[in-house]
Design a protein around this motif. Sequence first.
Motif, PDB file in Angstrom:
ATOM      1  N   GLN A  33      15.572  96.988  49.879  1.00  0.00           N
ATOM      2  CA  GLN A  33      14.595  95.914  50.041  1.00  0.00           C
ATOM      3  C   GLN A  33      13.294  96.485  50.633  1.00  0.00           C
ATOM      4  OE1 GLN A  33      18.050  94.990  50.843  1.00  0.00           O
ATOM      5  NE2 GLN A  33      17.808  94.320  48.722  1.00  0.00           N
ATOM      6  N   ASP A  41       7.551  92.927  50.521  1.00  0.00           N
ATOM      7  CA  ASP A  41       7.665  91.999  49.392  1.00  0.00           C
ATOM      8  C   ASP A  41       7.441  90.562  49.861  1.00  0.00           C
ATOM      9  OD1 ASP A  41       8.251  93.987  47.589  1.00  0.00           O
ATOM     10  OD2 ASP A  41      10.422  93.652  47.614  1.00  0.00           O
ATOM     11  N   GLU A  42       6.773  89.804  49.021  1.00  0.00           N
ATOM     12  CA  GLU A  42       6.646  88.368  49.284  1.00  0.00           C
ATOM     13  C   GLU A  42       8.040  87.737  49.233  1.00  0.00           C
ATOM     14  OE1 GLU A  42       3.669  85.292  47.375  1.00  0.00           O
ATOM     15  OE2 GLU A  42       5.480  85.483  46.139  1.00  0.00           O
ATOM     16  N   PRO A  43       8.475  86.982  50.238  1.00  0.00           N
ATOM     17  CA  PRO A  43       9.820  86.407  50.237  1.00  0.00           C
ATOM     18  C   PRO A  43      10.019  85.419  49.098  1.00  0.00           C
ATOM     19  CG  PRO A  43       8.520  85.509  52.053  1.00  0.00           C
ATOM     20  CD  PRO A  43       7.721  86.626  51.465  1.00  0.00           C
ATOM     21  N   GLN A  98      17.757  89.397  53.746  1.00  0.00           N
ATOM     22  CA  GLN A  98      16.628  88.615  54.231  1.00  0.00           C
ATOM     23  C   GLN A  98      15.512  88.681  53.196  1.00  0.00           C
ATOM     24  OE1 GLN A  98      15.310  89.794  58.106  1.00  0.00           O
ATOM     25  NE2 GLN A  98      13.736  88.213  58.269  1.00  0.00           N
ATOM     26  N   GLY A  99      14.873  87.544  52.963  1.00  0.00           N
ATOM     27  CA  GLY A  99      13.822  87.479  51.945  1.00  0.00           C
ATOM     28  C   GLY A  99      14.332  86.929  50.621  1.00  0.00           C
ATOM     29  N   PRO A 129      13.002  88.435  45.991  1.00  0.00           N
ATOM     30  CA  PRO A 129      11.545  88.443  45.814  1.00  0.00           C
ATOM     31  C   PRO A 129      11.201  88.925  44.409  1.00  0.00           C
ATOM     32  CG  PRO A 129      12.135  89.405  47.932  1.00  0.00           C
ATOM     33  CD  PRO A 129      13.418  89.184  47.195  1.00  0.00           C
TER      34      PRO A 129
END
Length: 532
Positions: free
Chosen positions: A22, A26-28, A89-90, A236
């Motif tokens: 990950q 990165d934009e979630p 997460q994300g 993402p």
Amino acid sequence: MNGKQLKNSILQWAIQGKLVPQDPNDEPASVLLERIRAEKARLVKEKKIKKDKNESIIYRSEDNSYYEKFLATGEVKCIDEEIPFEIPQGWEWERWGNIALSIQYGYNAPALERGDIKMVRISDIHDNVVQWENVPFCNIEACDIDTYLLKENDILFARTGGTVGKSFLVQSVPEPAIYAGYLIRTRYSQELCPQYLKVFMESQLYWEQLKSGTIATAQPNCNGKTLGRMLLPIPPKAEQSRLVQKLTSLTPMFQRYAKAQQDLDNLNESIDDKLKKSILQEAIQGKLVPQIAEEGTAGELLEQIKQEKLHLVKKGKLKKSALVDSVIYKSDDNKYFEKNENTEMDITDEIPFEIPDSWSWVRLNDICSYIQRGKSPKYSLIKKYPVVAQKCNQWSGFSIDKAQFIDPDTLSSYSEERILQNGDLMWNSTGLGTLGRMAIYWQTLNPYELAVADSHVTIIRAMKKFVLPQYLYYYFTSNTVQSVIEEKSDGSTKQKELATATVKNFLVPIPPQMEQSRIISKIKQLASIMRG
């Protein structure tokens, strides 16, 4: 692990966020899903799509539980039991219906050689490729075309039949086309990577949800509602692309592994088959187990059979014709002769191989009390007395489940000897593909009171006190016999058959009875080792 299992494992790593690292920059996915909700709201307002009454938001609360809020009613419920695994997460869990701009059933129309527009069917899709040259046309009102028109990045989903759940990502449409009624088209926001959605639709999580939502009927089917309720993990957008790139780079490895595994499976199957044939050949030639002088000779065994037949004839249990037999012997010049009541002839050319001195060659009829084809029965829906037919005799064993049933009122026309007995050999005597296939009838495998055979099956009833049916089974399933079935058969090319006289006249190598038993035990022991 075969190629498919390897691919499934890697797909599972992909959708669990374990295949590529990950990137915290990165934009979630939550931001991505917000944009999709806004896009859908705009399209609803513009009346380009219908409002989804089941639209919801899935979120994780401070108590670490997952909840789903339905926007139409405000209802909130915990969905922890539906969440199959943890995601990074994300990432976010989402329903397929929430990311889909439309879930549209296909168009029902007859397939035509010429028509208004091409119509893609399930049968036109092979290995994720549309065989466009085979796609038929159909007629459709011009005003309906836009509803069903295929566009690049649409995903088609088979909703019924043996291919239910099969999906196809439309990567190009070389000419205008719609899709048939047994397909569902899903169309979604350009914010999502279409190849990632296709990855999900090949994963175990997808198939598990599909199975639980499929209507269990004779023709299994799955509707758009089931598809819309499916949970899928959304990474993402940047990671979706990285996952697809990684899986694309691994595709050649999947293919090489699958081919190597298939080659190995074919080799193992070939070796097993050749080894089995070799074992049977060694057995029937007297090379599998040692000969033991104390066990006597087959000549002595044949004399006992002759005396037993004489005894049964006197008691009226055998016809006098059963006493007519032959003696096969080997002369000083190593030729084989067969002596009957009034004749003696050289049969050296008939003898397929040499056997131990304690063995004898004999005609099958001379060691049996009954050899006869069954007869054509009057069938009934009353499941009381099964009729053994060709399909009941499998190389894997006798299968009563495949039998039809005789009319109970006609059973009285069957003589006692026609009723199958424990240990009877059942030999398929007609047909292509199954000619020469044999099984042994065991009462323990038949939950019914009794059974008979139809006219396509020859019953071979050995003198079981002296000749073990299992030994005869091994001989008649060996390559020595099976390789000459076609040569010995009569009839046309389409309907070959083994005449009863031909079956009775088969040459059989007979060992002493105790050696028969040891051969059977040894073959079973080796078969168990081969199975692992």
